[in-house]
Design a protein around this motif. Structure first.
Motif, mmCIF file in Angstrom:
data_model
loop_
_atom_site.group_PDB
_atom_site.id
_atom_site.type_symbol
_atom_site.label_atom_id
_atom_site.label_comp_id
_atom_site.label_asym_id
_atom_site.label_seq_id
_atom_site.Cartn_x
_atom_site.Cartn_y
_atom_site.Cartn_z
ATOM 1 N N PHE A 87 0.851 -1.185 0.000
ATOM 2 C CA PHE A 87 0.000 0.000 0.000
ATOM 3 C C PHE A 87 0.887 1.235 0.000
ATOM 4 C CE2 PHE A 87 -2.963 2.888 2.526
ATOM 5 C CZ PHE A 87 -3.673 3.277 1.403
ATOM 6 N N LEU A 88 0.733 2.056 -1.029
ATOM 7 C CA LEU A 88 1.445 3.323 -1.153
ATOM 8 C C LEU A 88 0.402 4.434 -1.098
ATOM 9 C CD1 LEU A 88 3.704 2.405 -4.226
ATOM 10 C CD2 LEU A 88 4.345 2.316 -1.819
ATOM 11 N N PRO A 89 0.046 4.953 0.096
ATOM 12 C CA PRO A 89 -1.006 5.964 0.178
ATOM 13 C C PRO A 89 -0.727 7.177 -0.705
ATOM 14 C CG PRO A 89 -0.384 5.237 2.359
ATOM 15 C CD PRO A 89 0.587 4.619 1.410
ATOM 16 N N HIS A 90 0.533 7.575 -0.779
ATOM 17 C CA HIS A 90 0.949 8.702 -1.617
ATOM 18 C C HIS A 90 2.224 8.244 -2.325
ATOM 19 C CE1 HIS A 90 -1.865 10.907 0.848
ATOM 20 N NE2 HIS A 90 -1.221 10.476 1.910
ATOM 21 N N PRO A 91 2.123 7.733 -3.543
ATOM 22 C CA PRO A 91 3.281 7.074 -4.163
ATOM 23 C C PRO A 91 4.384 8.004 -4.664
ATOM 24 C CG PRO A 91 1.408 7.049 -5.654
ATOM 25 C CD PRO A 91 0.914 7.605 -4.358
ATOM 26 N N ALA A 92 4.189 9.299 -4.635
ATOM 27 C CA ALA A 92 5.183 10.223 -5.195
ATOM 28 C C ALA A 92 6.527 10.102 -4.491
ATOM 29 C CB ALA A 92 4.682 11.654 -5.099
ATOM 30 N N ALA A 93 7.588 10.048 -5.279
ATOM 31 C CA ALA A 93 8.977 10.070 -4.829
ATOM 32 C C ALA A 93 9.406 8.843 -4.031
ATOM 33 C CB ALA A 93 9.277 11.345 -4.044
#
Length: 184
Positions: free
Chosen positions: A80-86
């Motif tokens: 799970f990547l809640p906010h995948p940026a960077a």
């Protein structure tokens, strides 16, 4: 575990455990699920005769989501990547099942060692955490925001700071359930 079982576990992680009604919205619009799903497709194709197509999908995914997950990393179901940026995950990284990784987390190696980090089942890595070198993050461990982890973390450990230091070790989940069952 087969490809579609892994994708199903990723969907459950992105949706939540009991919100199946959100499935169409998650599949179509959720950047968290899209980043993980496109990585799974690219990695699957990369390890077949369709290697170039896998690389093309990987490049498009990196450009689209700013999430760089190497195609040779080993990632268990339910990522799970809640906010995948960077998010940057190196080539030899091993990640267990049901791991949560927030934005700007880096998992990589040091030049002196060819070995990458291992993150075991159920770990949570918060924003800007950096895990470098031949380390193991134990099952259920929590890495705090902006922590720089250069040493092993025991299961259930909580790490904060730069350099990372263990501030607490939670008992394993089965020990907690045994303690609750023993109470009158």
């Amino acid at each position: 575990m087969g490809f579609w079982q892994v994708v199903k576990a990723d969907m459950k992680a992105a949706i939540g455990r009991d919100r199946l009604s959100r499935l169409p919205v998650v599949v179509l619009f959720n950047p968290s699920f899209a980043a993980v799903f496109l990585h799974r497709v690219a990695a699957h194709l990369y390890h077949t005769r369709l290697r170039r197509l896998g690389i093309a999908i990987w490049c498009w995914n990196v450009t689209r989501t700013s999430c760089h997950i190497n195609l040779d990393s080993q990632i268990g179901p339910g990522l799970f990547l809640p906010h995948p940026a960077a998010v940057v995950i190196g080539s030899g990284v091993r990640i267990g099942a049901n791991v949560t990784i927030y934005q700007s987390v880096t998992l990589g190696r040091v030049e002196a060692s060819p070995i990458y980090p291992t993150v075991e089942d159920g770990a949570v890595l918060y924003t800007n955490a950096v895990l470098i070198g031949p380390i193991t993050v134990g099952a259920g461990a929590t890495i705090g925001a902006a922590a720089v982890v250069l040493k092993d973390v025991p299961p259930g450990g909580v790490v904060v700071g730069n350099p990372g230091r263990i501030i607490r070790i939670a008992p394993p989940a089965d020990a907690l359930s045994a303690q609750e069952a023993a109470r009158p």
